[in-house]
Structures are given as C-alpha cells and as structure tokens.
Design a protein around this motif. Structure first.
Motif, mmCIF file in Angstrom:
data_model
loop_
_atom_site.group_PDB
_atom_site.id
_atom_site.type_symbol
_atom_site.label_atom_id
_atom_site.label_comp_id
_atom_site.label_asym_id
_atom_site.label_seq_id
_atom_site.Cartn_x
_atom_site.Cartn_y
_atom_site.Cartn_z
ATOM 1 N N ILE A 192 -52.081 14.596 -29.573
ATOM 2 C CA ILE A 192 -53.555 14.820 -30.524
ATOM 3 C C ILE A 192 -54.417 16.035 -29.625
ATOM 4 O O ILE A 192 -54.765 16.987 -30.514
ATOM 5 C CB ILE A 192 -54.408 13.545 -30.676
ATOM 6 N N PHE A 193 -54.666 15.631 -28.457
ATOM 7 C CA PHE A 193 -55.455 16.531 -27.564
ATOM 8 C C PHE A 193 -54.739 18.012 -27.500
ATOM 9 O O PHE A 193 -55.295 19.241 -27.816
ATOM 10 C CB PHE A 193 -55.592 16.260 -26.242
ATOM 11 N N ALA A 194 -53.359 18.279 -27.557
ATOM 12 C CA ALA A 194 -52.575 19.217 -27.426
ATOM 13 C C ALA A 194 -52.624 19.956 -28.705
ATOM 14 O O ALA A 194 -53.009 21.263 -28.881
ATOM 15 C CB ALA A 194 -51.204 19.031 -27.165
ATOM 16 N N ILE A 195 -52.844 19.377 -29.804
ATOM 17 C CA ILE A 195 -52.955 20.075 -30.992
ATOM 18 C C ILE A 195 -54.249 20.571 -31.339
ATOM 19 O O ILE A 195 -54.437 21.480 -31.742
ATOM 20 C CB ILE A 195 -52.847 18.900 -32.321
ATOM 21 N N GLY A 196 -55.299 19.760 -30.843
ATOM 22 C CA GLY A 196 -56.662 20.314 -30.987
ATOM 23 C C GLY A 196 -56.909 21.636 -30.159
ATOM 24 O O GLY A 196 -57.475 22.350 -30.621
ATOM 25 N N LEU A 197 -56.471 21.482 -28.899
ATOM 26 C CA LEU A 197 -56.441 22.705 -27.911
ATOM 27 C C LEU A 197 -55.839 23.933 -28.288
ATOM 28 O O LEU A 197 -56.307 24.906 -28.540
ATOM 29 C CB LEU A 197 -55.957 22.118 -26.540
ATOM 30 N N TYR A 244 -61.919 20.903 -31.683
ATOM 31 C CA TYR A 244 -62.931 20.070 -30.837
ATOM 32 C C TYR A 244 -62.548 18.534 -31.140
ATOM 33 O O TYR A 244 -62.563 17.671 -30.293
ATOM 34 C CB TYR A 244 -64.156 20.510 -30.789
ATOM 35 N N ALA A 245 -62.727 18.212 -32.335
ATOM 36 C CA ALA A 245 -62.840 16.935 -32.883
ATOM 37 C C ALA A 245 -61.393 16.228 -32.679
ATOM 38 O O ALA A 245 -61.237 15.256 -32.110
ATOM 39 C CB ALA A 245 -62.974 16.878 -34.505
ATOM 40 N N ASP A 246 -60.392 16.912 -32.698
ATOM 41 C CA ASP A 246 -58.940 16.436 -32.346
ATOM 42 C C ASP A 246 -58.917 16.152 -30.940
ATOM 43 O O ASP A 246 -58.404 15.210 -30.345
ATOM 44 C CB ASP A 246 -57.978 17.521 -32.622
ATOM 45 N N MET A 247 -59.314 17.026 -30.040
ATOM 46 C CA MET A 247 -59.519 16.799 -28.597
ATOM 47 C C MET A 247 -60.382 15.714 -28.123
ATOM 48 O O MET A 247 -59.937 14.797 -27.347
ATOM 49 C CB MET A 247 -60.048 18.129 -27.989
ATOM 50 N N ALA A 248 -61.274 15.464 -28.833
ATOM 51 C CA ALA A 248 -62.246 14.338 -28.799
ATOM 52 C C ALA A 248 -61.573 13.155 -29.085
ATOM 53 O O ALA A 248 -61.613 11.809 -28.354
ATOM 54 C CB ALA A 248 -63.687 14.298 -29.299
ATOM 55 N N ILE A 249 -60.901 13.112 -29.902
ATOM 56 C CA ILE A 249 -60.190 11.838 -30.445
ATOM 57 C C ILE A 249 -59.208 11.515 -29.767
ATOM 58 O O ILE A 249 -58.677 10.506 -29.153
ATOM 59 C CB ILE A 249 -59.701 12.015 -32.081
ATOM 60 N N GLY A 250 -58.448 12.601 -29.266
ATOM 61 C CA GLY A 250 -57.153 12.516 -28.371
ATOM 62 C C GLY A 250 -57.640 11.768 -27.134
ATOM 63 O O GLY A 250 -57.055 11.035 -26.553
ATOM 64 N N ILE A 251 -58.817 12.227 -26.302
ATOM 65 C CA ILE A 251 -59.192 11.905 -25.187
ATOM 66 C C ILE A 251 -59.647 10.378 -25.345
ATOM 67 O O ILE A 251 -59.515 9.598 -24.547
ATOM 68 C CB ILE A 251 -60.210 12.698 -24.648
ATOM 69 N N GLY A 252 -60.256 9.988 -26.300
ATOM 70 C CA GLY A 252 -60.745 8.598 -26.500
ATOM 71 C C GLY A 252 -59.602 7.913 -26.625
ATOM 72 O O GLY A 252 -59.662 6.877 -25.908
#
Length: 460
Positions: A192-197, A244-252
């Motif tokens: 998910i983080f990779a998608i957001g990034l 950004y939201a995707d990256m936040a969700i991915g890190i979480g």
C-alpha cells in the motif's frame, strides 16, 4: 521529514520499526510506546524543532481538559477547551489575514506578524477538538497520557491525517497481539505504501510541476494552457493527497494499526454530495459529526438543512486557508452540494456521463479558486477557459503538450477506470507477483527523491 525522502525510507522507518517491535518482543510494552512517541515527535521536529513545545503544550492542555470532561461533563469546560484550540490555530493561521482585512476596512497600516504556520496544526487541532467533544458526550474512556500522546503523534498520520477518532487507534495499541510483528501485515503495508508513494512521485509531482508554474504565471496563459493547467491541478491534488493517505495507511499496517481510509475514488462521483463522501473522508466525517450535526443536520426544515450545509462548507473553506478565495471555494462547494440534494429531493436524475462531466467541470472551477494567488488570477484563468480569441496551438510557453497530455490521460485512466488502492489491496497476497509490484513501484519512486517535493496539503 518527507515520506518521499531517503532519510525516511532508508533510515527512520526501518529503525523505528525494528526498535519498536524489539522492545515489544522483550515485553517492554510501556517502553515501546514511549519510544514510538519520541520517534514520532522526532519525525515532527525534523521540520522545525521550535514547534515541538507547541504540540506538546497542546496535547497536555487537551488531555487534562478531556480528563475533566470525562468525569464532569460541563458545557463551560467544553467551550473553554474548544476556544483554547481555536485560539491556538487562529493565532498562527489567521492573525495576518485579520490584520490585512482590518487595514483594508479602516484604512490602517498595522504591521503584519508574518507568522509561520506550524506543520500539522490544522490536523492535530481538529483531532483534539473531536476528542474533547467525545469526552463531553461520554464516549471516551480513562486513557493515560502515554496512550493519548500516541493517539495524537503516531507519525504516519501526524502531518496530514487521516483525522482519527480516539476509539479508532488507542484500543489498537492496547491489543496484545498487535505488539508483535505480523509479516503478512508488513508485506501488505509495504504494498500500500508503494502505491501511495508512486502516486505522489510518479504522477502527482509531474502534474503539480506544470500546474503550479502555470498558475504562478496565470495572467499569461492561453486558452489551451489554461485548460492544461486547470485539469493538471485537479488531478495532481488527488494523486498527491490520496498518495499521502495511502502511505499513512500502509505504514500503520506495518505496525499492525488500521488507519481509516481517506479516499474512495472521488472522481468517479456524479455529483458533489457523493464527491464529498469519497474525498478526504475523515475530514468530511469531522465536519459532519461536529459542525453539521451540531447545527441540527437534516432534522429541521429543508431550508435549514441547506443553511447547515452552507455553514459547514464555510468552515471547511476557512479551515483550508486564510484567504477569501478559500472562503468562496468552500461556499461554492456548499452550493453544489445543496444543488445535488435539491435534485435528489425532486427525483431528477441526469444521464450518467452528463452528470459526471458537470461534476468534474465543477471541480475544475473550484480548484482554480483554490490554487490561484488572488481573485484576479482565478477570474482570468476561468474566463480564459472559454476565450476563443486566445486559442492557439503554437507558441505555447508553459507546456510540452505531448508530455503533459500523457500525464493527464494516464491520471484520468487511473482515477476513473481502475480500482483504487484500497480495492486493490483487498486482493493482496504475499506472493511473488505482489512482491514484484512493490519492488518495481518503490524502485521507480526512489529515482525521484533527488527532486522530492512537499505534499500540497502541508500548507494547511
């Protein structure tokens, strides 16, 4: 510290992850939480350490007001707490705005303070106001300060949300199994983080580069350039903020924490009421729960409901920025939402494609207001969209039409014809295919870090 930076991705994130779960593995649960709070505050202070006392003071103030409200629910204390938060936000965000208008209205020459806006103040202020109101309503529990600090500062969501409720995150940090590494969640989180990034760096940033440059030179745009700039900015804003939201969700997810989704394919909406249910969902939820419903929501006469919608969007516009263009932007969105409700009440339904086109064109008009330096620029760009006398396909100074067309078509295809990141992640499996996608997206994004750009919402 940017998510799209080498120091975050290669140093801060892996070190924080390893130390946090190492402490948990040794059953040092309290110490692991303390470490995560310190790491999150370090992440915040990376921008400017001078604002560290500000967020600490805000947390201490709201925690103890919330504790008082949990024991003795009085409107006076709730009002005191809300005023304290609004005053803090207002001082840093709106003082110069009010001075400018005071000077204009009374022909004075009061000197501006030129206050720098502390990073994330709009977000942690709203999050803590929600906590106080929930405490007044008896919806909070006896949380200690450490858990509360973790709720406010947890670094994935600290700078730009999503805006979370206490009940969405504090209980998760109190759940025993979430204290230990789950490699399935790590793999899913990285995906998910990779998608957001990649949304931010590979699509959002190139679109923003052109759009921002064009709007900085708004009075020189031709009709073609005005359309390219306006459409580019509408698309860049989605890919930047949802990235950004995707990256936040991915890190979480890597930390076993479920952060609520913030976007649900908003550009697939056919009217503004539906759009605002899909766009920046947690902000819309906050405005609905604590502004719209507090005013009575839709429980009164129809015209009162419409008035409540307009007031809510006025607050939304003013929250987004200290300028009349943001206020008008909010009110224009409110008008479009009211129109959608009127049509629904009258059982009027448009052709699918006509409805979508009108919605998207409405987004273009409102975003022009949002990004323009002043009303003069906004009016020039808006009128230039229809200025046939300014139509030319040669001597275009601000665009490479072929490259910009490629980014616009790609962004429209991804936003309108493809599943969003949350839908894609539902089918995730920790197998070679998804690992390959993750590695490709991360590697491609890494090559953009040398020219990394801040997220557009950092200004709020």
């Amino acid at each position: 510290m940017l998510f799209n930076s080498y120091e975050f991705l290669l140093v801060f994130l892996p070190l924080t992850f390893i130390i946090y779960f190492y402490l948990n593995s040794k059953k040092l649960i309290t110490l692991s939480k303390i470490f995560l709070v310190i790491a999150s505050l370090t992440f915040y202070s990376w921008w400017n350490v001078i604002y560290l006392p500000l967020i600490l003071g805000s947390m201490i103030f709201n925690f103890y007001v919330g504790q008082f409200l949990g024991k003795k629910r009085t409107k006076q204390m709730l009002t005191f707490g809300i005023i304290g938060n609004v005053a803090l936000l207002g001082y840093f965000k709106y003082t110069d705005f009010f001075i400018e208008n005071f000077n204009w209205a009374l022909n004075k020459d009061v000197e501006l303070l030129h206050l720098a806006l502390p990073l994330a103040i709009s977000y942690f202020t709203f999050q803590q106001i929600a906590f106080l109101v929930d405490s007044y309503r008896g919806e909070t529990k006896e949380y200690n300060f450490l858990n509360y600090a973790l709720f406010i500062t947890f670094f994935p969501q600290l700078l730009m949300g999503p805006i979370m409720h206490h009940k969405e995150i504090i209980p998760q940090f109190q759940t025993k199994w979430k204290s230990f590494i789950k490699w399935e969640n790590v793999a899913l989180g990285l995906f998910i983080f990779a998608i957001g990034l990649s949304k931010k760096t590979l699509i959002g940033d190139p679109l923003t580069d052109y759009a921002q440059y064009a709007f900085d030179n708004a009075q020189k745009l031709s009709m073609v350039e005005a359309w390219y700039a306006s459409v580019s900015y509408v698309l860049s804003y989605y890919f930047d903020l949802s990235g950004y939201a995707d990256m936040a969700i991915g890190i979480g997810k890597m930390f076993n924490i479920d952060i609520p989704k913030n976007f649900n394919s908003p550009y697939k909406a056919r009217n503004f009421a539906d759009y605002w249910k899909r766009w920046h969902i947690t902000l819309s939820r906050f405005l609905s729960d604590y502004i719209y419903k507090s005013l009575g929501g839709n429980k009164s006469l129809v015209w009162v409901m419409y008035l409540n919608i307009m007031i809510t969007f006025f607050v939304s516009g003013f929250w987004h920025g200290a300028g009349w263009n943001f206020v008008v932007w909010g009110l224009l969105n409110g008008i479009f939402v009211v129109m959608a409700h009127m049509m629904k009440k009258a059982n009027l339904e448009m052709n699918f494609y006509v409805a979508w086109f009108l919605m998207f064109f409405g987004l273009i008009l409102t975003r022009i207001l949002f990004v323009s330096n002043d009303f003069a620029d906004a009016w020039y760009v808006t009128t230039t969209l229809f200025d046939i006398s300014n139509l030319r396909f040669e001597n275009l100074f601000y665009i490479d039409p072929y490259l910009q067309s490629f980014y616009i078509v790609l962004a429209l295809y991804l936003a309108l014809a493809c599943k969003n990141s949350m839908e894609i992640s539902e089918n995730f499996k920790p197998n070679f295919k998804y690992i390959f996608y993750t590695v490709i997206l991360l590697t491609a994004s890494l090559f953009t870090f040398s020219s990394a750009k801040e997220f557009l919402y950092f200004q709020f």
